[in-house]
Design a protein around this motif. Structure first.
Motif, PDB file in Angstrom:
ATOM      1  N   GLN A  96       7.333  31.130   0.720  1.00 17.44           N
ATOM      2  CA  GLN A  96       6.498  30.181   0.005  1.00 17.44           C
ATOM      3  C   GLN A  96       7.248  29.662  -1.206  1.00 17.44           C
ATOM      4  OE1 GLN A  96       2.850  31.764  -1.635  1.00 17.44           O
ATOM      5  NE2 GLN A  96       1.860  29.747  -1.664  1.00 17.44           N
ATOM      6  N   GLU A  97       7.337  28.352  -1.316  1.00 12.88           N
ATOM      7  CA  GLU A  97       8.013  27.747  -2.456  1.00 12.88           C
ATOM      8  C   GLU A  97       7.257  28.063  -3.743  1.00 12.88           C
ATOM      9  OE1 GLU A  97      10.350  23.848  -0.726  1.00 12.88           O
ATOM     10  OE2 GLU A  97       8.341  23.574  -1.556  1.00 12.88           O
ATOM     11  N   LEU A 125       2.943  36.988   7.840  1.00  8.29           N
ATOM     12  CA  LEU A 125       4.271  36.433   8.102  1.00  8.29           C
ATOM     13  C   LEU A 125       5.172  36.530   6.875  1.00  8.29           C
ATOM     14  CD1 LEU A 125       3.188  33.281  10.145  1.00  8.29           C
ATOM     15  CD2 LEU A 125       4.422  35.269  11.037  1.00  8.29           C
ATOM     16  N   LEU A 126       4.583  36.363   5.686  1.00  9.07           N
ATOM     17  CA  LEU A 126       5.348  36.532   4.440  1.00  9.07           C
ATOM     18  C   LEU A 126       5.818  37.972   4.302  1.00  9.07           C
ATOM     19  CD1 LEU A 126       3.181  34.446   1.945  1.00  9.07           C
ATOM     20  CD2 LEU A 126       5.623  34.090   2.385  1.00  9.07           C
ATOM     21  N   GLY A 160       4.132  25.811  -3.658  1.00  9.94           N
ATOM     22  CA  GLY A 160       3.224  26.654  -2.893  1.00  9.94           C
ATOM     23  C   GLY A 160       3.236  26.370  -1.403  1.00  9.94           C
ATOM     24  N   ARG A 161       4.161  25.540  -0.968  1.00 15.10           N
ATOM     25  CA  ARG A 161       4.253  25.196   0.454  1.00 15.10           C
ATOM     26  C   ARG A 161       4.979  26.295   1.242  1.00 15.10           C
ATOM     27  NH1 ARG A 161       4.207  19.030   1.326  1.00 15.10           N
ATOM     28  NH2 ARG A 161       3.330  18.242  -0.628  1.00 15.10           N
ATOM     29  N   TYR A 162       4.786  26.275   2.566  1.00 16.51           N
ATOM     30  CA  TYR A 162       5.325  27.324   3.428  1.00 16.51           C
ATOM     31  C   TYR A 162       6.358  26.758   4.405  1.00 16.51           C
ATOM     32  CZ  TYR A 162       1.261  29.924   1.757  1.00 16.51           C
ATOM     33  OH  TYR A 162       0.326  30.543   0.958  1.00 16.51           O
ATOM     34  N   PRO A 167       8.683  21.912   4.094  1.00 16.14           N
ATOM     35  CA  PRO A 167       7.643  22.937   3.899  1.00 16.14           C
ATOM     36  C   PRO A 167       6.254  22.297   3.880  1.00 16.14           C
ATOM     37  CG  PRO A 167       9.483  23.380   2.447  1.00 16.14           C
ATOM     38  CD  PRO A 167       9.767  22.048   3.092  1.00 16.14           C
ATOM     39  N   VAL A 168       5.268  23.009   4.425  1.00 21.25           N
ATOM     40  CA  VAL A 168       3.942  22.437   4.639  1.00 21.25           C
ATOM     41  C   VAL A 168       2.904  23.088   3.718  1.00 21.25           C
ATOM     42  CG1 VAL A 168       3.472  24.057   6.518  1.00 21.25           C
ATOM     43  CG2 VAL A 168       2.220  21.905   6.420  1.00 21.25           C
TER      44      VAL A 168
END
Length: 264
Positions: free
Chosen positions: A60-61, A52-53, A65-67, A28-29
């Motif tokens: 999102q974690e 997209l969410l 907070g990564r995607y 996740p980025v």
């Protein structure tokens, strides 16, 4: 109106760029890293991420907070990644090739180590001539399309094919020797095309080239075929080859292949 269309196009391009960039990350980025990679501000990227969410294409974690992408994105591919999906893409080109060359043309995939004909247009042959029809199968080693498919095999995979299926002789021209087949496949990889010189059926010649998918792998082959009187060296190299190679590039692009990626 032109400005609106241009803005919509740019927005679509940015959305796709963000999706592709997320997909290329093994983990996740972070928002800031993603914004840097796509060359956009964090606030702009965040607007696309929210869309997209909402559509459940990313998640999102909670802790970082990564995607990352959800598996919903795979459903898009599954709808296309099927024999029927490929046939829908390729069928107009098969018809166009057959009409332009006044010859037969077919789409072939590997199914259980056999050629399976997904689509076939017969223009050149008389009704009483034996012909592989849609859904019919043939050994890989006796057809030009089959040899294209075999050219993607490793030597170990080729040995497994030979052990399971053998190199059955169909005509005097059929390749029945392992070493000779290896030499033939090496030539095919170098040239990018294969020829069936009456190896499956007397009086019939075929010329094939590979279709590549988004992975860079050979996904199928397209073959142009006809009687030996029509399928001369001049016809194959000066008429069929340039036309087929041009169509192959378009179809492969629609299968997701990017020639600039350097995959082969």
């Amino acid at each position: 109106m032109t400005d609106i269309k241009k803005s919509q196009s740019q927005s679509s391009d940015k959305l796709l760029l963000i999706l592709e960039t997320i997909s290329k990350n093994r983990l996740p980025v972070r928002l800031q890293d993603l914004a840097e990679k796509v060359g956009m501000t964090q606030s702009s990227v965040l607007r696309y991420l929210k869309a997209l969410l909402s559509a459940n294409y990313i998640y999102q974690e909670e802790t970082t907070g990564r995607y990352a992408l959800t598996w919903k994105i795979c459903s898009l591919g599954e709808n296309l990644n099927s024999p029927l999906g490929m046939r829908n893409i390729v069928s107009p080109f098969i018809n166009r090739l057959a009409a332009a060359l006044d010859l037969g043309a077919c789409l072939v995939v590997n199914q259980l180590n056999q050629c399976m004909y997904l689509d076939c247009v017969d223009i050149s042959l008389s009704p009483d001539r034996t012909l592989q029809y849609i859904g019919k199968r043939a050994p890989l080693h006796v057809t030009s399309s089959g040899k294209i498919l075999l050219s993607s095999f490793s030597e170990a995979q080729l040995d497994e094919y030979i052990a399971a299926c053998g190199l059955v002789k169909y005509t005097d021209n059929t390749i029945t020797d392992r070493e000779r087949l290896l030499e033939e496949l090496a030539k095919i990889r170098e040239s990018g095309y294969a020829i069936d010189d009456e190896e499956c059926e007397k009086g019939l010649k075929c010329f094939s080239m590979p279709l590549r998918s988004y992975s860079g792998a050979i996904a199928a082959a397209i073959s142009v075929f006809g009687g030996t009187e029509r399928m001369t060296e001049d016809m194959m190299m000066n008429r069929i080859y340039p036309l087929l190679s041009s169509e192959i590039k378009i179809i492969s692009a629609r299968l997701g292949f990017e020639e600039s990626s350097g995959r082969n």
